[in-house]
Design a protein around this motif. Structure first.
Motif, PDB file in Angstrom:
ATOM      1  N   ASP A  60       0.851  -1.197   0.000  1.00  0.00           N
ATOM      2  CA  ASP A  60       0.000   0.000   0.000  1.00  0.00           C
ATOM      3  C   ASP A  60       0.883   1.242   0.000  1.00  0.00           C
ATOM      4  O   ASP A  60       1.923   1.276   0.650  1.00  0.00           O
ATOM      5  CB  ASP A  60      -0.934   0.045   1.209  1.00  0.00           C
ATOM      6  CG  ASP A  60      -2.119   0.955   0.938  1.00  0.00           C
ATOM      7  OD1 ASP A  60      -3.226   0.435   0.677  1.00  0.00           O
ATOM      8  OD2 ASP A  60      -1.945   2.202   0.940  1.00  0.00           O
ATOM      9  N   ALA A  79     -19.799   0.202   7.151  1.00  0.00           N
ATOM     10  CA  ALA A  79     -19.640  -1.245   7.374  1.00  0.00           C
ATOM     11  C   ALA A  79     -20.945  -1.956   7.720  1.00  0.00           C
ATOM     12  O   ALA A  79     -20.984  -2.873   8.528  1.00  0.00           O
ATOM     13  CB  ALA A  79     -18.566  -1.496   8.427  1.00  0.00           C
ATOM     14  N   ARG A  86     -13.055   4.325   6.674  1.00  0.00           N
ATOM     15  CA  ARG A  86     -14.099   5.357   6.735  1.00  0.00           C
ATOM     16  C   ARG A  86     -15.500   4.758   6.624  1.00  0.00           C
ATOM     17  O   ARG A  86     -16.500   5.467   6.718  1.00  0.00           O
ATOM     18  CB  ARG A  86     -13.874   6.355   5.600  1.00  0.00           C
ATOM     19  CG  ARG A  86     -12.608   7.158   5.824  1.00  0.00           C
ATOM     20  CD  ARG A  86     -11.988   7.645   4.534  1.00  0.00           C
ATOM     21  NE  ARG A  86     -11.081   8.742   4.781  1.00  0.00           N
ATOM     22  CZ  ARG A  86      -9.794   8.613   5.118  1.00  0.00           C
ATOM     23  NH1 ARG A  86      -9.271   7.416   5.233  1.00  0.00           N
ATOM     24  NH2 ARG A  86      -9.045   9.672   5.333  1.00  0.00           N
ATOM     25  N   GLY A 115     -19.622  -5.090   2.186  1.00  0.00           N
ATOM     26  CA  GLY A 115     -20.385  -6.310   1.939  1.00  0.00           C
ATOM     27  C   GLY A 115     -19.781  -7.179   0.850  1.00  0.00           C
ATOM     28  O   GLY A 115     -19.998  -8.390   0.830  1.00  0.00           O
ATOM     29  N   GLY A 129      -7.417   3.967   2.816  1.00  0.00           N
ATOM     30  CA  GLY A 129      -8.435   4.287   1.822  1.00  0.00           C
ATOM     31  C   GLY A 129      -9.813   4.356   2.474  1.00  0.00           C
ATOM     32  O   GLY A 129      -9.943   4.678   3.662  1.00  0.00           O
ATOM     33  N   ASN A 152     -19.187   0.030  -5.328  1.00  0.00           N
ATOM     34  CA  ASN A 152     -20.233   1.015  -5.012  1.00  0.00           C
ATOM     35  C   ASN A 152     -20.069   1.445  -3.554  1.00  0.00           C
ATOM     36  O   ASN A 152     -18.965   1.486  -3.034  1.00  0.00           O
ATOM     37  CB  ASN A 152     -21.645   0.479  -5.236  1.00  0.00           C
ATOM     38  CG  ASN A 152     -21.792  -0.245  -6.546  1.00  0.00           C
ATOM     39  OD1 ASN A 152     -21.102   0.097  -7.489  1.00  0.00           O
ATOM     40  ND2 ASN A 152     -22.671  -1.198  -6.618  1.00  0.00           N
ATOM     41  N   SER A 153     -21.210   1.720  -2.911  1.00  0.00           N
ATOM     42  CA  SER A 153     -21.115   2.031  -1.480  1.00  0.00           C
ATOM     43  C   SER A 153     -21.285   0.749  -0.669  1.00  0.00           C
ATOM     44  O   SER A 153     -21.682   0.782   0.481  1.00  0.00           O
ATOM     45  CB  SER A 153     -22.162   3.073  -1.094  1.00  0.00           C
ATOM     46  OG  SER A 153     -23.442   2.565  -1.425  1.00  0.00           O
TER      47      SER A 153
HETATM   48  C1  FAD Z   1     -18.261   7.095   4.255  1.00  0.00           C
HETATM   49  C2  FAD Z   1     -18.383   5.712   3.674  1.00  0.00           C
HETATM   50  C3  FAD Z   1     -19.347   4.848   4.192  1.00  0.00           C
HETATM   51  C4  FAD Z   1     -19.453   3.567   3.662  1.00  0.00           C
HETATM   52  N1  FAD Z   1     -20.378   2.720   4.207  1.00  0.00           N
HETATM   53  C5  FAD Z   1     -20.449   1.450   3.759  1.00  0.00           C
HETATM   54  C6  FAD Z   1     -21.355   0.534   4.371  1.00  0.00           C
HETATM   55  O1  FAD Z   1     -22.084   0.873   5.308  1.00  0.00           O
HETATM   56  N2  FAD Z   1     -21.388  -0.731   3.896  1.00  0.00           N
HETATM   57  C7  FAD Z   1     -20.589  -1.149   2.857  1.00  0.00           C
HETATM   58  O2  FAD Z   1     -20.675  -2.321   2.465  1.00  0.00           O
HETATM   59  N3  FAD Z   1     -19.720  -0.303   2.259  1.00  0.00           N
HETATM   60  C8  FAD Z   1     -19.628   0.977   2.692  1.00  0.00           C
HETATM   61  N4  FAD Z   1     -18.762   1.848   2.105  1.00  0.00           N
HETATM   62  C9  FAD Z   1     -17.936   1.376   0.965  1.00  0.00           C
HETATM   63  C10 FAD Z   1     -16.723   0.597   1.438  1.00  0.00           C
HETATM   64  O3  FAD Z   1     -16.191   1.179   2.608  1.00  0.00           O
HETATM   65  C11 FAD Z   1     -15.653   0.585   0.334  1.00  0.00           C
HETATM   66  O4  FAD Z   1     -16.234   0.078  -0.847  1.00  0.00           O
HETATM   67  C12 FAD Z   1     -14.504  -0.296   0.733  1.00  0.00           C
HETATM   68  O5  FAD Z   1     -13.917   0.134   1.945  1.00  0.00           O
HETATM   69  C13 FAD Z   1     -13.440  -0.299  -0.350  1.00  0.00           C
HETATM   70  O6  FAD Z   1     -12.366  -1.083   0.122  1.00  0.00           O
HETATM   71  P1  FAD Z   1     -11.142  -1.353  -0.814  1.00  0.00           P
HETATM   72  O7  FAD Z   1     -10.184  -2.202  -0.070  1.00  0.00           O
HETATM   73  O8  FAD Z   1     -11.615  -1.804  -2.138  1.00  0.00           O
HETATM   74  O9  FAD Z   1     -10.530   0.120  -1.076  1.00  0.00           O
HETATM   75  P2  FAD Z   1      -9.778   1.155  -0.128  1.00  0.00           P
HETATM   76  O10 FAD Z   1     -10.059   0.931   1.298  1.00  0.00           O
HETATM   77  O11 FAD Z   1     -10.048   2.506  -0.679  1.00  0.00           O
HETATM   78  O12 FAD Z   1      -8.269   0.754  -0.328  1.00  0.00           O
HETATM   79  C14 FAD Z   1      -7.541   1.022  -1.516  1.00  0.00           C
HETATM   80  C15 FAD Z   1      -6.087   1.120  -1.093  1.00  0.00           C
HETATM   81  O13 FAD Z   1      -5.274   1.216  -2.263  1.00  0.00           O
HETATM   82  C16 FAD Z   1      -4.171   2.029  -1.941  1.00  0.00           C
HETATM   83  N5  FAD Z   1      -3.593   2.511  -3.205  1.00  0.00           N
HETATM   84  C17 FAD Z   1      -4.200   3.274  -4.130  1.00  0.00           C
HETATM   85  N6  FAD Z   1      -3.369   3.504  -5.168  1.00  0.00           N
HETATM   86  C18 FAD Z   1      -2.215   2.857  -4.889  1.00  0.00           C
HETATM   87  C19 FAD Z   1      -0.980   2.726  -5.583  1.00  0.00           C
HETATM   88  N7  FAD Z   1      -0.787   3.273  -6.795  1.00  0.00           N
HETATM   89  N8  FAD Z   1       0.020   2.024  -4.981  1.00  0.00           N
HETATM   90  C20 FAD Z   1      -0.173   1.439  -3.767  1.00  0.00           C
HETATM   91  N9  FAD Z   1      -1.328   1.528  -3.071  1.00  0.00           N
HETATM   92  C21 FAD Z   1      -2.343   2.226  -3.632  1.00  0.00           C
HETATM   93  C22 FAD Z   1      -4.764   3.130  -1.070  1.00  0.00           C
HETATM   94  O14 FAD Z   1      -3.785   3.760  -0.266  1.00  0.00           O
HETATM   95  C23 FAD Z   1      -5.797   2.379  -0.253  1.00  0.00           C
HETATM   96  O15 FAD Z   1      -5.316   1.969   1.024  1.00  0.00           O
HETATM   97  C24 FAD Z   1     -18.615   3.142   2.588  1.00  0.00           C
HETATM   98  C25 FAD Z   1     -17.657   4.020   2.079  1.00  0.00           C
HETATM   99  C26 FAD Z   1     -17.541   5.294   2.609  1.00  0.00           C
HETATM  100  C27 FAD Z   1     -16.503   6.213   2.035  1.00  0.00           C
END
Ligand code: FAD
Length: 412
Positions: free
Chosen positions: A36, A50, A47, A348, A43, A343-344
């Protein structure tokens, strides 16, 4: 489980990257490097609200979310210091919304969902802190609930480290290394070139900064999304995790006796293709969000009347053109796999996303039909043209509903 000699690099240590690491290690993949650019969970994962339900718009998505619940139930037992709060996920609907939603109920039952349709008195008896209108309906997904990201992220990171995954923070991937038509590793800013048999991209909103360089942009858009948390209350909120479609908001109790609230009801700000140096700390909440939520829950949640908001968290949610995740191999670039555009609902989707990717990579096939999540479904689509136009979130929803006659369920 016998070890396989495959080596895998996973880019992005949010919940999707952690889940993919877990399931690959669980299947005996011995050499897994999770990278990361920031810290684990930097990311949207840290936030997140959940909240989770398995009652989605399609049968495939609902079945996939059922696997997510199996995994959360397992994690509740095997992760140190993590609880899956299976308090139920309640969908509140007005009578018009309920008429549409109930048409999906036979499909939800086929997909294995266990749920109850409840009216006002039954809802208020089960959840005394909710106030329901006479013309409103509740659909309670009995396996639904919530997690606390602040406990889940460290618990899952510790578990994957214990399973032998190497987790390196502060390593920015600048591009995928493509040699002889296949991915052979990544080029990093801080650690030079790193090689592996396969590379998994789990960078959520940053996906197109890497995918476009590899000549494989995705038809996706990123939107700002924020959630709010009240000061602690005098007693634990007697609430389920709730997708309150009737009021355009969602809310849930927290482990420390507060209420977490969010909305997707207003037109969200769009952030076009964030680059590797973009950090979510640059984002601010939409000023319309909190007043909208407070108005929406007035009368609904009397327990938070007069209670101040303590803090908020802001992140990005990433939507594909068809509102489905991209999970699977990218045929045009052998060795490259994706788990993005949740998505949001990424909280899940991420457990099943990691599970399916491990099946693709180790078994060569998945145990459920995951074709609706295939990144290759956009092969004949003019993605470059789509990305060159301006499309709002509201327009995306209207276009999708016109194309498929399926309501977009902004479901967590
Ligand atoms: C306010 C909020 C409320 C939400 N509520 C819900 C909910 O109630 N229920 C639900 O199911 N979902 C919810 N979601 C959606 C859910 O949280 C996200 O879809 C999920 O956390 C995405 O996880 P991820 O691991 O795919 O991405 P992220 O957590 O965004 O992780 C991506 C990672 O990639 C890293 N990265 C990016 N580019 C590079 C690079 N070039 N090199 C190395 N590292 C890199 C970043 O630093 C980051 O840590 C919510 C989202 C938000 C913002």
């Amino acid at each position: 489980m016998a070890k396989t000699s495959q080596s895998v690099i996973i880019v992005g240590a949010g919940i999707a990257g952690l889940s993919t690491s877990f399931h690959l290690a669980d299947k005996g993949v011995g050499k897994i490097l999770l990278l990361d650019k920031g810290r684990v969970g930097d990311g949207s994962s840290s936030r997140s609200g959940a909240i989770n339900t398995m009652m989605m718009a399609t049968e495939g998505a609902s079945r996939a979310r059922g696997i997510t619940f199996d995994i959360f139930e397992r994690f509740d037992k095997i992760l140190e210091n993590y609880d899956f709060h299976q308090v139920g996920c309640l969908n509140l609907l007005d009578s018009r919304q309920f008429e549409r939603a109930r048409r999906l109920h036979p499909m939800h039952r086929r997909a294995g969902a266990r749920f109850l349709v409840l009216r006002r008195r039954e809802i208020e008896e089960r959840f005394p802190d909710l106030r329901i209108g006479e013309d409103e309906y509740g659909v309670l997904d009995l396996r639904g609930g919530y997690s606390e990201p602040d406990r889940y992220l460290p618990a899952l990171s510790a578990k994957v480290r214990e399973m032998g995954v190497e987790l390196r923070e502060g390593v920015t991937i600048e591009e995928f290394l493509i040699e002889g038509g296949r991915v052979t590793g990544v080029r990093t800013r801080e650690s030079g070139t790193l090689r592996a048999d396969s590379v998994v991209c789990t960078v959520n909103a940053w996906a197109n900064s890497l995918m476009a360089q590899a000549g494989q942009p995705l038809p996706v858009r990123n939107f700002v999304h924020e959630r709010w948390v009240t000061m602690p209350l005098e007693h634990p909120p007697r609430l389920p995790a709730t997708n309150d479609d009737a009021r355009g908001v969602y809310y849930r109790p927290t482990e420390d006796d507060r209420v977490l609230l969010g909305t997707g009801a207003h037109e969200a700000v769009q952030i076009e293709r964030p680059g590797p140096d973009f950090r979510l700390t640059e984002l601010v909440p939409d000023p319309r969000s909190l007043p909208f939520i407070q108005e929406a829950v007035r009368g609904r949640l009397p327990l938070i009347r007069g209670v101040d908001i303590d803090y908020h968290r802001v992140g990005l949610v990433s939507y594909a053109l068809d509102f489905l995740p991209n999970i699977g191999p990218v045929d045009a670039v052998p060795g490259l796999y994706l788990a993005v555009t949740f998505n949001s609902g990424g909280f899940g989707y991420h457990p099943v996303a990691g599970f399916l990717l491990a099946e693709y990579m180790v078994d060569g096939q998945t145990s459920i039909d995951a074709s609706e999540f295939s990144p290759d479904r956009f092969l004949d689509f003019d993605t470059a043209g789509y990305l060159a136009t301006t499309v709002t979130h509201g327009q995306m929803i209207r276009d999708h509903e016109a194309r498929t006659a399926l309501p977009v369920r902004k479901r967590h």
